[in-house]
Scaffold this motif. Structure first.
Motif, PDB file in Angstrom:
ATOM      1  N   MET A 185     -22.038 -24.842 -36.457  1.00 48.60           N
ATOM      2  CA  MET A 185     -23.043 -23.544 -36.756  1.00 48.60           C
ATOM      3  C   MET A 185     -23.634 -23.357 -35.406  1.00 48.60           C
ATOM      4  SD  MET A 185     -26.571 -24.151 -38.880  1.00 48.60           S
ATOM      5  CE  MET A 185     -27.547 -25.376 -37.487  1.00 48.60           C
ATOM      6  N   MET A 186     -23.854 -24.038 -34.577  1.00 46.85           N
ATOM      7  CA  MET A 186     -24.252 -23.841 -33.140  1.00 46.85           C
ATOM      8  C   MET A 186     -23.177 -23.042 -32.462  1.00 46.85           C
ATOM      9  SD  MET A 186     -25.997 -27.086 -31.589  1.00 46.85           S
ATOM     10  CE  MET A 186     -25.380 -28.385 -32.504  1.00 46.85           C
ATOM     11  N   ALA A 187     -21.879 -23.120 -32.740  1.00 50.47           N
ATOM     12  CA  ALA A 187     -20.994 -22.211 -32.068  1.00 50.47           C
ATOM     13  C   ALA A 187     -20.964 -20.847 -32.550  1.00 50.47           C
ATOM     14  CB  ALA A 187     -19.341 -22.869 -32.231  1.00 50.47           C
ATOM     15  N   THR A 188     -21.311 -20.914 -33.776  1.00 45.89           N
ATOM     16  CA  THR A 188     -21.617 -19.394 -34.366  1.00 45.89           C
ATOM     17  C   THR A 188     -22.643 -18.950 -33.947  1.00 45.89           C
ATOM     18  OG1 THR A 188     -20.597 -20.652 -36.463  1.00 45.89           O
ATOM     19  CG2 THR A 188     -21.262 -18.524 -36.698  1.00 45.89           C
ATOM     20  N   PHE A 189     -23.898 -19.469 -33.574  1.00 46.65           N
ATOM     21  CA  PHE A 189     -24.882 -18.872 -33.170  1.00 46.65           C
ATOM     22  C   PHE A 189     -24.819 -18.683 -31.822  1.00 46.65           C
ATOM     23  CE2 PHE A 189     -27.830 -21.186 -36.626  1.00 46.65           C
ATOM     24  CZ  PHE A 189     -27.242 -20.222 -37.573  1.00 46.65           C
ATOM     25  N   ALA A 190     -23.929 -19.152 -31.030  1.00 48.05           N
ATOM     26  CA  ALA A 190     -23.643 -18.858 -29.554  1.00 48.05           C
ATOM     27  C   ALA A 190     -23.099 -17.577 -29.316  1.00 48.05           C
ATOM     28  CB  ALA A 190     -22.968 -19.793 -28.969  1.00 48.05           C
ATOM     29  N   SER A 191     -22.997 -17.509 -28.077  1.00 48.95           N
ATOM     30  CA  SER A 191     -22.464 -15.814 -27.613  1.00 48.95           C
ATOM     31  C   SER A 191     -21.183 -15.677 -27.973  1.00 48.95           C
ATOM     32  CB  SER A 191     -22.731 -15.811 -26.264  1.00 48.95           C
ATOM     33  OG  SER A 191     -21.573 -16.841 -25.584  1.00 48.95           O
ATOM     34  N   ARG A 192     -20.088 -16.611 -28.104  1.00 49.27           N
ATOM     35  CA  ARG A 192     -18.765 -16.276 -28.603  1.00 49.27           C
ATOM     36  C   ARG A 192     -18.575 -15.500 -29.813  1.00 49.27           C
ATOM     37  NH1 ARG A 192     -13.267 -17.913 -26.852  1.00 49.27           N
ATOM     38  NH2 ARG A 192     -12.143 -17.741 -28.640  1.00 49.27           N
ATOM     39  N   PHE A 193     -19.183 -16.077 -31.172  1.00 49.03           N
ATOM     40  CA  PHE A 193     -19.211 -15.546 -32.186  1.00 49.03           C
ATOM     41  C   PHE A 193     -20.592 -14.625 -32.558  1.00 49.03           C
ATOM     42  CE2 PHE A 193     -16.589 -19.204 -32.383  1.00 49.03           C
ATOM     43  CZ  PHE A 193     -15.372 -18.495 -32.878  1.00 49.03           C
ATOM     44  N   ASP A 194     -21.577 -14.888 -31.957  1.00 49.18           N
ATOM     45  CA  ASP A 194     -22.680 -13.692 -31.604  1.00 49.18           C
ATOM     46  C   ASP A 194     -23.236 -13.120 -32.945  1.00 49.18           C
ATOM     47  OD1 ASP A 194     -24.414 -12.184 -30.490  1.00 49.18           O
ATOM     48  OD2 ASP A 194     -22.912 -10.417 -30.178  1.00 49.18           O
ATOM     49  N   VAL A 195     -23.832 -14.221 -33.872  1.00 47.88           N
ATOM     50  CA  VAL A 195     -24.670 -13.621 -35.006  1.00 47.88           C
ATOM     51  C   VAL A 195     -25.606 -12.561 -34.708  1.00 47.88           C
ATOM     52  CG1 VAL A 195     -23.839 -15.581 -36.477  1.00 47.88           C
ATOM     53  CG2 VAL A 195     -26.032 -15.835 -35.281  1.00 47.88           C
ATOM     54  N   GLU A 196     -26.183 -12.594 -33.542  1.00 49.32           N
ATOM     55  CA  GLU A 196     -27.228 -11.487 -33.570  1.00 49.32           C
ATOM     56  C   GLU A 196     -26.892 -10.046 -33.766  1.00 49.32           C
ATOM     57  OE1 GLU A 196     -29.954 -11.790 -30.115  1.00 49.32           O
ATOM     58  OE2 GLU A 196     -29.755 -13.874 -30.078  1.00 49.32           O
ATOM     59  N   ARG A 197     -25.551  -9.752 -33.596  1.00 52.43           N
ATOM     60  CA  ARG A 197     -25.040  -8.431 -34.008  1.00 52.43           C
ATOM     61  C   ARG A 197     -25.193  -8.245 -35.285  1.00 52.43           C
ATOM     62  NH1 ARG A 197     -18.970  -9.024 -35.211  1.00 52.43           N
ATOM     63  NH2 ARG A 197     -19.217 -11.634 -35.119  1.00 52.43           N
ATOM     64  N   LEU A 198     -25.352  -9.243 -36.252  1.00 54.24           N
ATOM     65  CA  LEU A 198     -25.741  -9.152 -37.765  1.00 54.24           C
ATOM     66  C   LEU A 198     -27.252  -9.040 -37.902  1.00 54.24           C
ATOM     67  CD1 LEU A 198     -22.917 -11.605 -38.997  1.00 54.24           C
ATOM     68  CD2 LEU A 198     -22.678  -9.077 -38.458  1.00 54.24           C
ATOM     69  N   GLY A 199     -27.923  -9.254 -36.825  1.00 54.33           N
ATOM     70  CA  GLY A 199     -29.342  -9.284 -37.142  1.00 54.33           C
ATOM     71  C   GLY A 199     -29.962 -10.640 -37.204  1.00 54.33           C
ATOM     72  N   MET A 200     -29.239 -11.758 -36.969  1.00 58.84           N
ATOM     73  CA  MET A 200     -29.622 -12.859 -36.967  1.00 58.84           C
ATOM     74  C   MET A 200     -30.142 -13.490 -35.836  1.00 58.84           C
ATOM     75  SD  MET A 200     -26.778 -14.723 -39.567  1.00 58.84           S
ATOM     76  CE  MET A 200     -26.616 -13.843 -41.372  1.00 58.84           C
ATOM     77  N   VAL A 201     -31.315 -14.089 -36.087  1.00 56.90           N
ATOM     78  CA  VAL A 201     -32.093 -14.932 -34.751  1.00 56.90           C
ATOM     79  C   VAL A 201     -32.276 -16.502 -35.308  1.00 56.90           C
ATOM     80  CG1 VAL A 201     -33.615 -14.821 -33.244  1.00 56.90           C
ATOM     81  CG2 VAL A 201     -32.906 -12.936 -33.963  1.00 56.90           C
ATOM     82  N   PRO A 202     -31.298 -17.236 -34.604  1.00 53.37           N
ATOM     83  CA  PRO A 202     -31.724 -18.653 -35.255  1.00 53.37           C
ATOM     84  C   PRO A 202     -33.261 -18.933 -34.692  1.00 53.37           C
ATOM     85  CG  PRO A 202     -29.923 -18.665 -33.551  1.00 53.37           C
ATOM     86  CD  PRO A 202     -30.091 -17.030 -33.767  1.00 53.37           C
ATOM     87  N   TRP A 203     -34.044 -19.407 -35.318  1.00 55.11           N
ATOM     88  CA  TRP A 203     -35.413 -19.520 -35.327  1.00 55.11           C
ATOM     89  C   TRP A 203     -35.901 -21.141 -35.371  1.00 55.11           C
ATOM     90  CZ3 TRP A 203     -37.632 -15.754 -32.645  1.00 55.11           C
ATOM     91  CH2 TRP A 203     -38.995 -15.948 -32.514  1.00 55.11           C
ATOM     92  N   ALA A 204     -36.652 -21.431 -34.489  1.00 52.40           N
ATOM     93  CA  ALA A 204     -37.001 -22.860 -34.594  1.00 52.40           C
ATOM     94  C   ALA A 204     -37.913 -23.221 -35.399  1.00 52.40           C
ATOM     95  CB  ALA A 204     -36.997 -23.481 -33.169  1.00 52.40           C
ATOM     96  N   SER A 205     -38.296 -22.411 -36.380  1.00 52.67           N
ATOM     97  CA  SER A 205     -39.469 -22.909 -37.132  1.00 52.67           C
ATOM     98  C   SER A 205     -39.259 -22.210 -38.768  1.00 52.67           C
ATOM     99  CB  SER A 205     -40.790 -21.941 -37.003  1.00 52.67           C
ATOM    100  OG  SER A 205     -41.881 -21.823 -38.027  1.00 52.67           O
ATOM    101  N   PRO A 206     -39.553 -23.002 -39.849  1.00 51.88           N
ATOM    102  CA  PRO A 206     -39.134 -22.841 -40.864  1.00 51.88           C
ATOM    103  C   PRO A 206     -40.115 -21.729 -41.638  1.00 51.88           C
ATOM    104  CG  PRO A 206     -40.095 -24.950 -41.129  1.00 51.88           C
ATOM    105  CD  PRO A 206     -39.763 -24.492 -39.390  1.00 51.88           C
TER     106      PRO A 206
END
Lengths: 156, 223
Positions: free
Chosen positions: B98-119
């Motif tokens: 999951m962290m690899a997905t959130f990191a730059s190589r797979f880059d979910v930010e292009r889908l508008g996702m920001v891993p956020w540290a608060s529920p």
């Protein structure tokens, strides 16, 4: 201290004693000593003071079904490389064992885990309660008599 | 510094009462119809003004007015699906993927996702890993802290069904017994491509949220 010297010392102190059979057999990695449960703590004290095994490696238990539980502890003398495996059979239906915490402080959490998984009550343990499982857990899962599919509401 | 009792020992402090957490309302809600019924029953102070309600009702009942409301729905769902913020919540080895997905190589930010540290600021919970019976109440509590609308992705075999630990003594046999799950991603662990595919499927679900009109429900506990 070599294995042979340790074996001799154990034989002098516990082998000829009035208590019970102590069988010490040398293996490739160290000694395996089986002591009666009454001698469990005094043997640990002897291993620490006389044999110099000051490092408490681990402690666990084995469920031999109808023969009862067996408590196993391994202590090491890191200076001379002596590895000492201590075993004691508790007998069928018995779940009380003397604690090693007065001798080795590192046995604290190991014995708590042992209590958690096998339900062994360690006499003399300062804080004997569950360590890994939830506080409201019913049963001791590593016993052979524990049913794995015991329902645990509300999640299973 | 807490409250002091006059005359008592100076070290005696009165602890404030522990707040009680009410039972979550989503647990009893099966579909969107029930959700709307609940919103019609909620107290006056929590509603839109009567003028706004009558305005939207009027637009919807006007001939051809449904086009406006459905377009508004489509717009809102587009906005929702374009900024899904997953809460950073890892349980086991799936969390590495999951962290690899959130990191730059797979880059979910292009889908508008920001891993956020608060529920409390998040829309999505990726349950990545083994859910133990001891952890399940915490997971449920974190899920309850997320604001509606919220979604959950069950990632990996352990979260889907218990996986290799299904017959162990301490593992919940699927996280869908704890929280409602929208997308199941198979794999042990799923590679980042799999999780990305699952996230795209989730975006598709969000885009059609209004049309299907159903929420995922916890599975019945059968063994």
């Amino acid at each position: 201290m070599t294995h042979e010297q340790a074996k001799t010392l154990i034989g002098e102190r516990f082998g000829s004693a009035e208590v019970a059979p102590v069988s010490a057999e040398a293996t490739g990695k160290g000694l395996v000593v089986t002591v009666p449960a009454a001698d469990w703590q005094s043997f640990a004290r002897f291993a620490k003071d006389t044999l110099g095994c000051r490092f408490f490696s681990f402690s666990t238990a084995v469920d031999w079904k109808e023969q009862g539980l067996e408590v196993v502890a391994k202590v090491d003398n890191l200076d001379s490389g002596l590895a000492l495996m201590m075993k004691t059979k508790l007998g069928p239906g018995v779940s009380e064992c003397p604690s090693l915490v007065p001798v080795y402080r590192g046995a604290d959490w190991m014995e708590r885990e042992c209590y958690d998984m096998f339900g062994i009550r360690f006499d003399g343990h300062p804080d004997l309660r569950r360590i890994l499982l939830a506080d409201d857990w019913v049963g001791h899962p590593l016993l052979k008599s524990y049913a794995v599919d015991t329902p645990h509401p509300p999640y299973r | 510094m807490g409250l002091r009792v006059p005359g008592a020992h100076p070290r005696v402090e009165i602890k404030p009462p522990v707040p009680t957490i009410p039972a979550p309302i989503w647990r009893n809600i099966k579909d969107l119809q029930e959700w709307e019924q609940l919103h019609q029953k909620r107290p006056e102070g929590d509603k839109h003004s009567a003028a706004f309600e009558s305005l939207t009702d009027g637009i919807h009942s006007f001939p051809g007015g449904f086009v406006v409301t459905t377009v508004a729905d489509a717009f809102l769902n587009w906005a929702r699906k374009s900024s899904v913020w997953p809460v950073t919540f890892g349980l086991a080895c799936c969390a590495i993927e999951m962290m690899a997905t959130f990191a730059s190589r797979f880059d979910v930010e292009r889908l508008g996702m920001v891993p956020w540290a608060s529920p409390r600021h998040s829309d999505l919970m990726v349950v990545s890993g083994t859910v133990t019976i001891k952890m399940a109440p915490m997971l449920e509590r974190i899920y309850d802290q997320m604001p509606d609308p919220k979604w959950a992705v069950s990632m990996g075999s352990c979260a889907n069904s218990g996986g290799p630990f299904r017959h162990g003594y301490h593992v919940v046999k699927g996280v869908d017994r704890v929280i409602p799950v929208d997308v199941y991603v198979p794999g042990c662990p799923p590679p980042p491509e799999s999780l990305l595919n699952g996230l795209l499927l989730l975006q598709d679900q969000i885009a059609h949220f209004r049309r299907t009109g159903r929420r995922a429900a916890p599975n019945p506990k059968v063994d």
